[in-house]
Design a protein around this motif. Structure first.
Motif, mmCIF file in Angstrom:
data_model
loop_
_atom_site.group_PDB
_atom_site.id
_atom_site.type_symbol
_atom_site.label_atom_id
_atom_site.label_comp_id
_atom_site.label_asym_id
_atom_site.label_seq_id
_atom_site.Cartn_x
_atom_site.Cartn_y
_atom_site.Cartn_z
ATOM 1 N N THR A 47 0.822 -1.213 0.000
ATOM 2 C CA THR A 47 0.000 0.000 0.000
ATOM 3 C C THR A 47 0.854 1.259 0.000
ATOM 4 O OG1 THR A 47 -0.175 -0.001 2.429
ATOM 5 C CG2 THR A 47 -1.876 -1.186 1.205
ATOM 6 N N ASP A 48 2.146 1.139 0.318
ATOM 7 C CA ASP A 48 3.035 2.308 0.255
ATOM 8 C C ASP A 48 3.049 2.912 -1.137
ATOM 9 O OD1 ASP A 48 3.713 2.214 2.904
ATOM 10 O OD2 ASP A 48 5.645 1.228 2.597
ATOM 11 N N SER A 49 2.927 2.057 -2.150
ATOM 12 C CA SER A 49 2.939 2.559 -3.523
ATOM 13 C C SER A 49 1.731 3.446 -3.794
ATOM 14 C CB SER A 49 2.976 1.396 -4.511
ATOM 15 O OG SER A 49 1.857 0.541 -4.306
ATOM 16 N N GLU A 76 -1.027 9.033 -3.912
ATOM 17 C CA GLU A 76 -1.897 9.992 -3.224
ATOM 18 C C GLU A 76 -1.233 11.366 -3.059
ATOM 19 O OE1 GLU A 76 -4.911 10.110 -1.770
ATOM 20 O OE2 GLU A 76 -5.672 8.059 -1.812
ATOM 21 N N ARG A 77 0.083 11.383 -2.927
ATOM 22 C CA ARG A 77 0.771 12.661 -2.730
ATOM 23 C C ARG A 77 0.617 13.573 -3.938
ATOM 24 N NH1 ARG A 77 4.538 9.457 0.333
ATOM 25 N NH2 ARG A 77 5.830 8.998 -1.506
ATOM 26 N N GLY A 134 -6.381 9.286 -5.963
ATOM 27 C CA GLY A 134 -6.111 8.693 -7.259
ATOM 28 C C GLY A 134 -6.712 9.465 -8.416
ATOM 29 N N LEU A 135 -7.146 10.700 -8.157
ATOM 30 C CA LEU A 135 -7.780 11.511 -9.196
ATOM 31 C C LEU A 135 -6.814 12.560 -9.731
ATOM 32 C CD1 LEU A 135 -11.326 12.178 -7.660
ATOM 33 C CD2 LEU A 135 -10.578 10.263 -9.093
ATOM 34 N N THR A 136 -6.786 12.707 -11.034
ATOM 35 C CA THR A 136 -6.007 13.761 -11.673
ATOM 36 C C THR A 136 -6.694 15.102 -11.428
ATOM 37 O OG1 THR A 136 -7.244 13.584 -13.739
ATOM 38 C CG2 THR A 136 -5.308 12.143 -13.474
ATOM 39 N N PRO A 137 -6.044 16.225 -11.746
ATOM 40 C CA PRO A 137 -6.714 17.525 -11.612
ATOM 41 C C PRO A 137 -8.057 17.573 -12.330
ATOM 42 C CG PRO A 137 -4.370 17.861 -11.933
ATOM 43 C CD PRO A 137 -4.609 16.387 -12.085
ATOM 44 N N ALA A 138 -8.139 16.917 -13.487
ATOM 45 C CA ALA A 138 -9.419 16.892 -14.211
ATOM 46 C C ALA A 138 -10.473 16.139 -13.412
ATOM 47 C CB ALA A 138 -9.228 16.240 -15.583
#
Length: 233
Positions: free
Chosen positions: A64-66, A71-72, A77-81
């Motif tokens: 889950t570290d990946s 997330e950072r 998991g969402l792009t700016p769009a």
């Protein structure tokens, strides 16, 4: 497990985004070995729970570290769009404690039924699941209405909003419509089992149920082609 909320006007675009942009990203993570498997679900109607849920299964807890690194840069998991269309509501770290299924498929799209619970005692709750619920679920699969079940335990249970989460995959809409009659039929066949009957009689003292959510699986969408450039002459 990550839940999302968006404005009603943005629901069509967000569902499109999940199929067009989110699923290819998750597929790449699966190919890289980061993810073991995933499921992208969307609430077909507006309710007080959430509009979408992504279930990410990792082979180990350390893996889950990946996702935390992702997330950072892309929250939830969402792009700016994607973040313009919806916001991550809650993220839960959970253990897949019980699962099972078969290869039967209905003629239509599967229906997913998500049910959150809170419990009083973990040891008692596990015994209740093994002795009371699992025999029923196996009966539902034998009746041909259920494809799979996945039962998660929150790693950090507080009862708010859930300690355990059930995700049932029904074969299709017709099978889901038979849910109540199938439950009644299977329970009728179990009622003479004294162990099952004992847990049935005391189940209200063991767990409490929160609002359910009916969901559909989001399928990949083709990328929108870029307009061809016109050469000047």
């Amino acid at each position: 497990l990550i839940t999302y909320r968006c404005q009603p006007a943005d629901r069509p675009a967000f569902r499109e985004y999940l199929g067009r942009d989110e699923i290819p990203m998750l597929d790449q993570l699966k190919r890289d070995g980061t993810l073991k498997r995933y499921k992208v679900l969307f609430n077909p109607i507006i309710t007080e729970t959430f509009d979408a849920m992504i279930v990410l299964d990792f082979s180990t807890y350390a893996a889950t570290d990946s996702w935390l690194a992702i997330e950072r840069k892309t929250p939830g998991g969402l792009t700016p769009a994607g973040l313009k269309l919806a916001k991550p509501l809650q993220t839960y770290l959970a253990d897949l404690q019980w699962e099972g299924g078969n290869d039967q498929r209905g003629s239509g799209n599967p229906v997913f039924y998500v049910i959150p619970y809170s419990y009083n005692s973990l040891d008692q709750y596990k015994a209740y699941i093994d002795a009371y619920l699992i025999p029923q679920v196996r009966g539902w699969m034998k009746e041909g209405v259920l494809n799979r079940y996945s039962l998660y335990l929150n790693r950090y249970p507080t009862g708010d909003p859930w300690d355990s989460l059930f995700i049932y995959e029904y074969r299709d809409r017709e099978s889901f419509g038979k849910r109540e009659e199938t439950i009644a039929k299977v329970r009728d066949g179990l009622k003479n089992d004294p162990v099952w009957k004992h847990w049935s009689d005391i189940k209200a003292t063991i767990r409490s149920e929160s609002e359910n959510t009916i969901m559909e699986e989001v399928m990949p969408r083709p990328a929108t082609p870029r307009p061809e450039s016109k050469e000047s002459h």
